[in-house]
Design a protein around this motif. Structure first.
Motif, PDB file in Angstrom:
ATOM      1  N   ASP A  29      41.822  39.149  39.764  1.00  0.00           N
ATOM      2  CA  ASP A  29      43.093  38.676  40.306  1.00  0.00           C
ATOM      3  C   ASP A  29      43.217  37.155  40.170  1.00  0.00           C
ATOM      4  O   ASP A  29      44.312  36.640  39.914  1.00  0.00           O
ATOM      5  N   GLU A  30      42.090  36.450  40.293  1.00  0.00           N
ATOM      6  CA  GLU A  30      42.118  35.000  40.136  1.00  0.00           C
ATOM      7  C   GLU A  30      42.502  34.615  38.704  1.00  0.00           C
ATOM      8  O   GLU A  30      43.250  33.653  38.488  1.00  0.00           O
ATOM      9  N   TYR A  31      42.001  35.368  37.737  1.00  0.00           N
ATOM     10  CA  TYR A  31      42.330  35.065  36.342  1.00  0.00           C
ATOM     11  C   TYR A  31      43.795  35.375  36.048  1.00  0.00           C
ATOM     12  O   TYR A  31      44.448  34.663  35.279  1.00  0.00           O
ATOM     13  N   GLU A  32      44.308  36.434  36.648  1.00  0.00           N
ATOM     14  CA  GLU A  32      45.732  36.739  36.468  1.00  0.00           C
ATOM     15  C   GLU A  32      46.589  35.593  37.048  1.00  0.00           C
ATOM     16  O   GLU A  32      47.608  35.199  36.449  1.00  0.00           O
ATOM     17  N   GLN A  33      46.177  35.055  38.188  1.00  0.00           N
ATOM     18  CA  GLN A  33      46.911  33.933  38.782  1.00  0.00           C
ATOM     19  C   GLN A  33      46.805  32.679  37.914  1.00  0.00           C
ATOM     20  O   GLN A  33      47.767  31.913  37.803  1.00  0.00           O
ATOM     21  N   ARG A  34      45.648  32.480  37.276  1.00  0.00           N
ATOM     22  CA  ARG A  34      45.483  31.338  36.388  1.00  0.00           C
ATOM     23  C   ARG A  34      46.419  31.445  35.191  1.00  0.00           C
ATOM     24  O   ARG A  34      46.977  30.450  34.726  1.00  0.00           O
ATOM     25  N   GLU A  80      37.593  42.415  41.909  1.00  0.00           N
ATOM     26  CA  GLU A  80      38.728  41.727  42.517  1.00  0.00           C
ATOM     27  C   GLU A  80      38.851  40.287  42.006  1.00  0.00           C
ATOM     28  O   GLU A  80      39.921  39.670  42.129  1.00  0.00           O
ATOM     29  N   MET A  81      37.785  39.771  41.382  1.00  0.00           N
ATOM     30  CA  MET A  81      37.848  38.419  40.821  1.00  0.00           C
ATOM     31  C   MET A  81      38.834  38.327  39.661  1.00  0.00           C
ATOM     32  O   MET A  81      39.272  37.236  39.296  1.00  0.00           O
ATOM     33  N   ARG A 129      49.801  30.354  36.375  1.00  0.00           N
ATOM     34  CA  ARG A 129      49.886  28.894  36.499  1.00  0.00           C
ATOM     35  C   ARG A 129      49.932  28.240  35.121  1.00  0.00           C
ATOM     36  O   ARG A 129      50.661  27.257  34.912  1.00  0.00           O
ATOM     37  N   VAL A 178      32.245  37.556  35.857  1.00  0.00           N
ATOM     38  CA  VAL A 178      32.743  38.560  36.802  1.00  0.00           C
ATOM     39  C   VAL A 178      31.709  39.677  36.906  1.00  0.00           C
ATOM     40  O   VAL A 178      31.535  40.455  35.963  1.00  0.00           O
ATOM     41  N   ASP A 207      37.880  29.828  29.012  1.00  0.00           N
ATOM     42  CA  ASP A 207      37.522  30.336  30.333  1.00  0.00           C
ATOM     43  C   ASP A 207      37.581  31.869  30.374  1.00  0.00           C
ATOM     44  O   ASP A 207      36.713  32.517  30.972  1.00  0.00           O
TER      45      ASP A 207
END
Length: 581
Positions: free
Chosen positions: A566-571, A563-564, A574, A557, A549
């Motif tokens: 940030d979603e990968y950093e959160q992934r 700003e997208m 997790r 992106v 991914d």
């Protein structure tokens, strides 16, 4: 004066001491263009820039009394010239598809009217390099008419604003020695003489290309020099196309020096179709093309590089950042070798003349970031392709080029055959501009950028070391911490270094996105290292599909939606939380 001997493009004249070194001469009944390259007593040696077929001993050689020079002025941008700056479109209309010998065609269109704004008035003091008028040469570039570097004095006449031809008088200047000089839109300059500057400035700005492997790993500075060596099919021309299209240079000078005719035709057609992404206009609006194919006279190939650098210096003096793409300096060096052989000079390594290094130095040293005579700042960045035979980087042209450039993009045939483009080998390439550009990166990208760059380089080097073991015993016997290095390094290669020139998002990547991509890869590696320390295997991590991914970030992106990330950093967080339980 009459021709005494003929040896290909080299002719000899005997019995006259009237010639001077580097003087422009007209050779034979057809008045072929030539240049004096040697004087030995009453014997003068001349190289002819056109085919000498049918030339006979006894034909006249006419002295012009001036050096071989170019007429420079508005109308060069968007044009295609041969190696001695004859416009190919005009020659085609006059002589057909092939250049006829002795063709007399003006480099610039003397009949076109230009909307000109005169900036000087009667009584003003003018010195060399001062801008006396401005006009829109193309919709992208404003041409600044400058006083020749050797002219200074008081303006005694200034024309009104209006439409003028390139040879119309715009100003008259009374010089200190009592001469009245008429200034037009054009000026002559000897191609082998660098144009004067006020001072050379310290290199401090990045030459932004939008190509990740260059901007991040091997950056070039504005006013810097770089070489792109590689064997056949490794992507030299494509790399230079990307740099020409996406770099932040104001003006591009592309020199096709001795390349195959069909390849040069493809370049000319593609440049004509390219759109400048910053303006939406055709890229030719800020490009000068110099086409000198392998079947054109060898002496003109030797001159083509000096023609290109002289045009670049002319626009640099207006305050523009100019980039030169020379493709390829190997063919230029072969022209030197052939002419040297005709002159019966003592050959050096592989038959090249002993002065090959000094000629390369003269060319590359004309790059730089400078303060011009008129107070503007300008730069010339030179990116020269090198075509070593068989891809052997130990041959003389590549080795001598490395002495005079500070960025080296080694194209790798194995990477090209694996469809990894740009095929720049990250282990054998280098850039010496990193320290010079540290302040620029800190101020314009992030103070952490160079550290993140070093992190990726270290990771790729560790992968290279581990691959020696993998070749011997396979990867299954490696501990998980080493398997992880191989996995993340593969992600860096595929997801970061590999770049798709034909993808609308990936073809150009701003530096901020490059930095965010580096950080995501680094954060994933650090999280995975903690998991390995807790006993989680790399095979278990692969089931999470996070490596695949993140490899797709470059496509998914958009450049204007960072700003997208940030979603990968959160992934990644997790991913760590799920597998650490």
């Amino acid at each position: 004066m009459e021709i005494y001997g003929i040896n290909g493009p080299v002719i000899k004249v005997k019995g006259s001491r009237a010639f001077r070194m580097l003087e422009l001469v007209l050779v034979g009944d057809m008045e072929l263009i030539g240049e004096v390259i040697g004087i030995d007593g009453d014997i003068t040696i001349i190289q002819v820039y056109e085919a000498t077929d049918g030339l006979r001993v006894g034909e006249k050689v006419i002295s012009t009394g001036r050096p071989f020079s170019l007429a420079m002025g508005p109308g060069m941008l968007g044009n295609i010239f041969d190696g001695i700056m004859r416009p190919l479109h005009s020659i085609e209309q006059k002589t057909g598809a092939f250049i006829a010998r002795g063709a007399k065609v003006d480099a610039l269109d003397g009949s076109k009217l230009w909307d000109t704004v005169i900036l000087k008035k009667e009584g003003d003091v003018v010195s060399g390099g001062d801008i006396i008028a401005e006009l829109p040469e193309t919709p992208l570039i404003k041409h600044k008419v400058m006083a020749p570097p050797d002219v200074s004095g008081t303006v005694t006449f200034a024309a009104a604003n209006g439409q003028y031809k390139i040879n119309d008088c715009l100003c008259k200047v009374m010089t200190g020695d009592g001469r009245e000089v008429e200034l037009t839109m054009t000026q002559q300059w000897a191609i082998r003489t660098p144009r004067p500057i006020d001072k050379r400035m310290r290199i401090s700005k990045l030459f932004v290309t939008g190509q990740r492997v260059i901007d991040t790993l091997f950056p070039i500075a504005k006013g810097g020099t770089a070489a792109v060596p590689g064997g056949f099919g490794t992507g030299k021309t494509m790399t230079q196309h990307q740099l020409a299209k996406w770099s932040d240079a104001d003006i591009i000078v592309y020199i096709g020096c001795g390349e195959r005719g069909n390849e040069m035709t493809q370049v000319l057609e593609e440049f004509g179709e390219l759109i400048d992404p910053k303006s939406g206009r055709p890229l030719m609006d800020r490009t000068v093309l110099i086409a000198n194919t392998s079947n054109m006279p060898v002496a003109a190939r030797e001159a083509s590089i000096y023609t290109g650098i002289t045009i670049a210096e002319y626009y640099r003096d207006m305050g523009y950042d100019v980039a030169i793409m020379a493709d390829s300096t190997s063919r230029w060096a072969e022209a030197l070798r052939e002419i040297s052989g005709r002159l019966e000079e003592m050959p050096a390594e592989e038959g090249f003349p002993a002065y090959l290094p000094s000629r390369l130095a003269v060319f590359y040293e004309r790059a730089g970031q400078v303060k011009n005579l008129n107070g503007t700042d300008g730069s010339i960045t030179i990116i020269g392709a090198v075509s070593p035979q068989g891809g052997d980087f130990s041959e003389p042209v590549t080795q001598n080029t490395k002495r005079f450039i500070r960025a080296f993009f080694a194209l790798d045939r194995a990477l090209a055959y694996a469809r990894h483009y740009p095929a720049i080998n990250w282990l054998t390439s280098y850039s010496e501009y990193v320290d010079d550009l540290k302040k620029w990166f800190d101020e314009n990208v992030n103070e952490d950028f160079l550290r993140a760059r070093q992190y990726i380089l270290k990771l790729l080097q560790e992968e290279s070391n581990l691959m020696e073991i993998v070749k011997l015993v396979g990867s299954d016997v490696l501990p998980d911490e080493h398997k992880l290095i191989l996995e993340v390094a593969r992600l860096a290669r595929v997801g970061f270094l590999q770049q798709n020139a034909y993808h609308e998002v990936d073809t150009f990547v701003p530096l901020e996105k490059q930095y965010r991509m580096l950080k995501v890869i680094e954060n994933l590696h650090e999280a995975a290292k903690k998991l390995v320390a807790r006993g989680v295997t790399v095979s278990e991590m692969r089931k999470y599909n996070i490596f695949e991914d993140i490899a797709k970030i470059k496509y998914e992106v958009p450049n204007d939606k960072l700003e997208m990330f940030d979603e990968y950093e959160q992934r990644i967080e997790r991913f760590y939380d799920d597998l650490s339980v």
